[in-house]
Each structure stands twice: as C-alpha cells, then as structure tokens.
Design an enzyme around this catalytic site. Structure first.
Site, short mmCIF file in Angstrom:
data_model
loop_
_atom_site.label_atom_id
_atom_site.label_comp_id
_atom_site.label_asym_id
_atom_site.label_seq_id
_atom_site.Cartn_x
_atom_site.Cartn_y
_atom_site.Cartn_z
N ARG A 62 12.33 -18.39 1.06
CA ARG A 62 11.98 -17.06 1.55
C ARG A 62 12.73 -15.96 0.81
NH1 ARG A 62 14.20 -15.99 6.05
NH2 ARG A 62 13.76 -18.04 6.93
N TYR A 115 -6.73 3.30 2.46
CA TYR A 115 -7.16 1.96 2.84
C TYR A 115 -7.16 1.82 4.37
CZ TYR A 115 -7.79 -3.07 2.37
OH TYR A 115 -8.29 -4.34 2.43
N ASP A 187 0.35 4.17 -3.79
CA ASP A 187 -0.40 2.93 -3.94
C ASP A 187 -1.37 3.14 -5.10
OD1 ASP A 187 -2.36 0.95 -3.84
OD2 ASP A 187 -2.39 0.85 -1.65
N LYS A 212 -6.12 -7.39 -6.60
CA LYS A 212 -7.18 -6.69 -7.34
C LYS A 212 -6.98 -6.88 -8.85
CE LYS A 212 -8.09 -5.62 -3.09
NZ LYS A 212 -7.66 -4.40 -2.45
#
Ligand SMILES: *Cc1c(COP(=O)(O)O)cnc(C)c1O
Length: 396
Positions: A62, A115, A187, A212
C-alpha cells in the site's frame, strides 16, 4: 538516460525512457511487474536502516511498489513535477486529494463544466465535513475573483473541461487564488502533460485520469496527482491510509502505454483538428467546440497555454434527440462508449450517457442539449473517420 532527462530531451524520448532503468537485480529492458503485496527484510538491521531512512526501498504494497514507482517517475518527468502519486482511478486521485487538503468547514470553488462524479463527491460526501462549495462558470476568471474568499482552501477545475473544452487562463487564476491563500488544482486529463503543463503556469497540483490518454488503450483504470515534494507529501500520506493504490499489472500497462504517448498525442491532435474543421464547415452541424478552432471561446488562451488541443471534439448536429441517435448509430468506426483518449475512436451523446439520470431541466441548466455529441478521436486514419462521419450525417 538518467531520470532528470527533462531539460535536454524531447517529449517522445522522455515518454519512452524517463523513470526506468532503476530496477535492481534484473537486466530486463522493460520494468518488471512486481506482483507482490509485501517486501522482505534480510535481518533486523536492514529493517532498522529502512525505518531510519538510511535505506530507501519498499516495505508493503500500500506504500509503494517498484512497478508503479517507475510510472510515477516517468509522469513526474513529463509533467515537470517533483513527484507523482498514482491511484487506482482518476476518481480516487481526486477524492483523496480533496480529503487530504480540505480543512473541516473550508471553502471550495469548482467550475460547472466538471466531471459529474467529482461534483457528486462534493455534494454527497464533502458536505459531511461542512465543506462549502461555490460553483462558477468555467473559464470565467472574473467570476473566480468574486467567488474566492479568505477561507477558500482550493480552486479545482478541469482544463480543458468536459464536454465544452473550456480552457482556463491558469496564470490569471493562480494570481487570484494565491492572493487569497487558496491552492489551484487543474485536472488536465483532456490534454496530457505533452499538450498542457499546469504546474509550469503556477498551479499547485496537476491531476489526471490516467485511464484516458496516459494509458491510451482503453484497457486500464488509473489516476495520478502531481506537484512539488512539499505539496505531494500530504497526498502520499493520505493514499497510504485511504488505500486506493494501483495494482502492479495496471501500472505495467500504464508504463507500456506511456511509451507511445507522444506519438499518439500528435496523431490525436492532428486528427481532431481536421475533424473539427471539417465538421464546422458541414451544413448538418449546428456548432463545434474545439479549442484549436478560432470560433472556440478560449482559442486565444488555449493557443497561449497549450501545445496541441487534444483528441476530443464536441459538436451539435442539426437534429432532435432521435435524429442525433440515428447519426450516432450510423457511424461505423467509433464505438458508442463513455471514456476518451484511447486508440479506438469513441462516440457518445452526453444526454443519453453520463447525464441520463438528470431531468431535462437539470440537463438544460448544465448546457447538455439533446443533440450534443462528444467524439474522442482515436488513432485511425483521419480520412476514414471523416468519410464515416460524412455518410452518417446523411442518415440524420
Ligand atoms: C474520466 C475522468 C475522470 C475520472 O477518472 P476515472 O479514471 O474514470 O476514475 C476525472 N476527470 C476527468 C476529466 C475525466 O475525464
């Protein structure tokens, strides 16, 4: 090639080489997939050296994995950041960043062209921390100036935005926000660091859905937050607690995808500009939004801040909802699918896809019309895409 290759190499050279050649115990040209959840220590002295910071290495899955560290180095190099933190998805990157940075009761400014799930997170979850949010119209720096307050912790926006591809005047936004002590988060999923580098213009954080363009092949989910070491520290600490880490296989696919980022973006940019120009001249098209077109409201800002305008073209067909569906169905090359930025061209009607659960009034308020189309150019031949659009427009 060393890891600080940025200054003296081109984007394609860096896309291929930056961040690699650092894996130990192997002469493999490609960075191996470290498919492990934990890392062992030879003895207690080795563990102690690690705890005291004398030995920089990995400990538990992690907190770090050599495969994803290579991706983080490559992305930092491309973005001009000190550091990057990878996440399991773009949403995980955004939500972890919000939770890491926003104080209880703090004030946040976001843009309307944003978004949908990010807005949902703010509405359904950040309110529990008494975060107050002001929504302003994208790319309106006058409204940003009015919205900022002394207790504003953050201005968060996409640039270019979805679906209208509005481009923020980042230097101006940074000046306004920093005067109030607010952090600026951009972003820039729709642009990638090869077309747009918000940190170069003073933004505090750049963030991407690596699902993307960065991955580029519609085959993985990932997200990334980038910035100075000082800014990244609380974000890295937060992902270690919240746990939204990427797995080694997805990290490997991302590393592989990134090697062709420069080639792909060149093609996406060229094809989208051709498609947008062709659509704008077509009588069956009502309007086209593409920052590379002189008709786009932010063309001048985009020309100043971007090197290429990305592969997404948004347009309205001269038709009602059913006619727009007929047009989409008549397209033979693109897949009808959400997402963008992959090698395959994708097409979608926002009214029928991401905004379907909204009432017609809510859609109207968000500017999502019945005939709006989002077209993400893949890397197919532009002539083929245009011929396909041409025959499909006849079906409207
Ligand atoms: C897709 C997308 C996201 C969400 O990323 P996921 O990887 O799907 O979680 C966030 N911002 C923008 C601009 C996006 O296009």
């Amino acid at each position: 090639m060393s890891n600080d290759s940025r200054a003296d190499s081109g984007g394609s050279t860096r896309s291929v080489h930056a961040g690699e050649r650092d894996h130990q115990g192997s002469d493999a040209v490609t960075t191996p997939i470290y498919q492990t959840s934990t890392f062992w220590f030879e003895n207690s002295e080795k563990l102690r050296a690690f705890q005291e910071g004398r030995d920089k290495r990995d400990e538990y899955g992690r907190y770090g994995n050599p495969t994803w560290r290579a991706v983080e180095r490559k992305l930092s190099d491309l973005e001009g950041a000190d550091e990057a933190v990878l996440f399991a998805s773009g949403m995980c990157a955004a939500t972890t960043l919000f939770l890491a940075l926003l104080p209880k009761g703090g004030h946040l400014v976001i843009t309307s062209d944003c978004y949908r799930r990010t807005r949902q997170f703010i509405r359904d979850y950040l309110v529990k921390l008494d975060i107050e949010t002001t929504v302003i119209e994208a790319a309106d720096t006058k409204k940003l100036g009015d919205a900022l307050r002394d207790d504003t912790a953050m201005f968060f926006t996409e640039s270019p935005t979805n679906p209208y591809l509005r481009v923020i005047d980042i230097p101006e936004a940074v000046k306004l926000a920093h005067a109030r002590g607010a952090k600026v988060v951009i972003d820039s999923t729709f642009a990638t660091p090869l077309c747009h580098r918000p940190l170069d213009f003073g933004a505090d954080y750049a963030i991407h859905s690596a699902t993307k363009y960065l991955g580029g092949h519609n085959d993985l989910m990932a997200g990334v937050v980038l910035g100075s070491s000082e800014h990244i520290k609380p974000v890295r600490d937060a992902v270690g607690v919240l746990g939204g880490v990427i797995d080694a296989n997805s990290a490997f696919l991302l590393l592989r995808g990134l090697k062709t980022l420069s080639l792909r973006m060149k093609r996406h940019n060229e094809t989208a500009l051709r498609v947008a120009t062709w659509l704008e001249a077509h009588p069956a098209i009502r309007q086209v939004w593409y920052p590379g077109l002189a008709s786009h409201p932010d063309h001048l800002v985009a020309s100043r801040l971007m090197d290429g305008f990305g592969g997404v073209v948004t347009f309205e067909v001269e038709a009602d909802f059913d006619g727009s569906c007929r047009f989409v169905d008549a397209c033979k090359i693109p897949y009808i699918a959400p997402s963008l930025g992959g090698v395959e061209t994708l097409i979608e009607m926002p009214a029928l896809m991401s905004f379907w659960d909204q009432t017609p009034e809510q859609r109207a308020e968000l500017g999502i019309t019945d005939s709006l189309i989002r077209y993400s150019c893949g890397i197919e031949d532009a002539d083929d895409l245009i011929a396909d659009l041409d025959q499909a427009l006849r079906a409207v």
